[in-house]
Design an enzyme around this catalytic site. Structure first.
Site, short mmCIF file in Angstrom:
data_model
loop_
_atom_site.label_atom_id
_atom_site.label_comp_id
_atom_site.label_asym_id
_atom_site.label_seq_id
_atom_site.Cartn_x
_atom_site.Cartn_y
_atom_site.Cartn_z
N SER A 43 4.95 -10.95 6.45
CA SER A 43 6.37 -11.06 6.38
C SER A 43 7.31 -12.19 6.15
O SER A 43 8.27 -12.50 5.61
CB SER A 43 6.94 -10.05 7.34
OG SER A 43 6.62 -10.46 8.64
N ASP A 81 -1.85 -12.61 10.42
CA ASP A 81 -2.00 -11.65 9.22
C ASP A 81 -2.81 -12.16 8.11
O ASP A 81 -2.47 -13.53 7.71
CB ASP A 81 -0.47 -11.49 8.93
CG ASP A 81 -0.17 -10.05 8.35
OD1 ASP A 81 -1.34 -9.12 8.60
OD2 ASP A 81 0.81 -9.51 8.32
N LYS A 111 -5.16 -9.78 11.48
CA LYS A 111 -4.93 -8.20 11.28
C LYS A 111 -5.04 -8.27 9.66
O LYS A 111 -4.69 -9.15 8.71
CB LYS A 111 -3.43 -8.16 11.42
CG LYS A 111 -2.86 -6.83 10.93
CD LYS A 111 -1.38 -6.60 11.45
CE LYS A 111 -0.59 -6.77 10.73
NZ LYS A 111 -0.39 -6.50 9.09
N GLU A 180 2.32 1.94 10.62
CA GLU A 180 3.71 1.69 9.74
C GLU A 180 4.09 2.91 9.07
O GLU A 180 3.51 3.57 8.08
CB GLU A 180 3.63 0.57 9.01
CG GLU A 180 4.69 0.12 8.22
CD GLU A 180 5.03 -1.45 7.75
OE1 GLU A 180 4.05 -2.04 7.90
OE2 GLU A 180 6.06 -1.68 7.09
O1 KIV Z 1 3.87 -8.78 8.19
C1 KIV Z 1 4.35 -8.23 9.26
O2 KIV Z 1 5.34 -8.78 9.79
C2 KIV Z 1 3.62 -7.00 9.66
C3 KIV Z 1 4.52 -6.23 10.75
C4 KIV Z 1 5.57 -5.72 9.85
C5 KIV Z 1 3.69 -5.10 11.35
O3 KIV Z 1 2.73 -6.69 9.30
#
Ligand code: KIV
Length: 262
Positions: A43, A81, A111, A180
């Site tokens: 994000s 992520d 993640k 989500e």
């Molecule tokens: O990228 C992110 O911030 C996310 C969250 C919204 C779970 O994947």
């Protein structure tokens, strides 16, 4: 916090609080406030870089942000992520890229988005000693296939797929699963059917934990606000007021004062 610590929290019925961070000073405050897990989310591409979606951020950019976050953290779990196309091509590629987040950036875990299709990749990373948090439901890296950011699990087939995916990912060794934008009843069913924590974002109150994008809950990112966000502050307003006051003080000769110098 460790990945096993999160499992123990689920077993003990203790809710898990996670938020995102992309920089040193936010991560330091989250850590000081006892946030259990800090996700360096892709994000960042939207709230830090101003891009329209998460797709274009690179592994190098994510490593830069993860390193800043990891440097700040004393006790929270730092999860990086994995960006779009850094793990989808094949498991070897995924392993090479995931390893960089632990070796070069100081993350404890990564993640990856995806359900049943990601099981072989998740297994490969875990076999190499890399803890994995999964992410199902609304998976923003598939925005062009999904066609929008709306609620997922709208029909029986998709609901069954999500339950089956959660079970397979838990079996494959994921230490947690982000759910989500799915309805609360579906999140409850998934939460009750797997031994690992579910971390909800727009998935109701019965997940084992919750996560939000920090900029959304702080009110510092104003381009849009998802329905599930609770605003805990209006930081954009505070910043605008401070910047405007500074501009006026400079223009009026009121900054700096005699004391604000040498
Ligand atoms: O990228 C992110 O911030 C996310 C969250 C919204 C779970 O994947």
């Amino acid at each position: 916090m460790t990945v096993t610590g999160l499992l123990e929290m689920k077993r003990a019925g203790q809710k898990i609080a996670m938020l995102t961070a992309y920089d040193y000073y936010t991560a330091r405050m989250l850590d000081e406030c006892g946030i259990d897990g800090i996700l360096v989310g892709d994000s960042a591409n939207m709230v830090f870089y101003g891009e329209p979606n998460t797709l274009s951020i690179t592994v190098d950019q994510m490593i830069y942000h993860t390193r800043a976050v990891a440097r700040a953290v004393r006790s929270a779990l730092v999860i990086a992520d994995m960006p779009f196309m850094s793990y989808q091509v094949n498991a070897d590629d995924a392993l090479r890229n995931a390893g960089r987040f632990l070796k070069e950036a100081g993350a404890t875990a990564v993640k990856v988005e995806g359900g049943l299709n990601m099981v072989p990749t998740v297994k490969r990373l875990i076999e190499a000693g890399i803890p994995v948090m999964s992410h199902i439901g609304l998976v923003p890296q598939s925005i062009h296939r999904l066609g929008g950011y709306g609620v997922r699990g709208r029909d029986d087939k998709e609901r069954a797929y999500l339950v089956e995916s959660a079970q397979a990912l838990a079996e494959a060794g994921s230490f947690a699963i982000v759910l989500e934008a799915i309805r609360g009843e579906l999140a409850r069913e998934i939460t009750q059917s797997i031994p690992i924590p579910t971390i909800g974002i727009g998935a109701g109150a019965e997940c084992d934990g919750q996560i939000l994008v920090s900029n959304d809950m702080l009110g510092s990112f104003e381009d849009f606000q998802p329905k599930f966000v609770r605003r805990y502050a209006n930081v954009a307003e505070v910043m605008r007021r401070a910047f405007g006051q500074y501009r006026d003080d400079v223009r009026n000769g009121e900054f700096p004062s005699d004391k604000e110098g040498y």
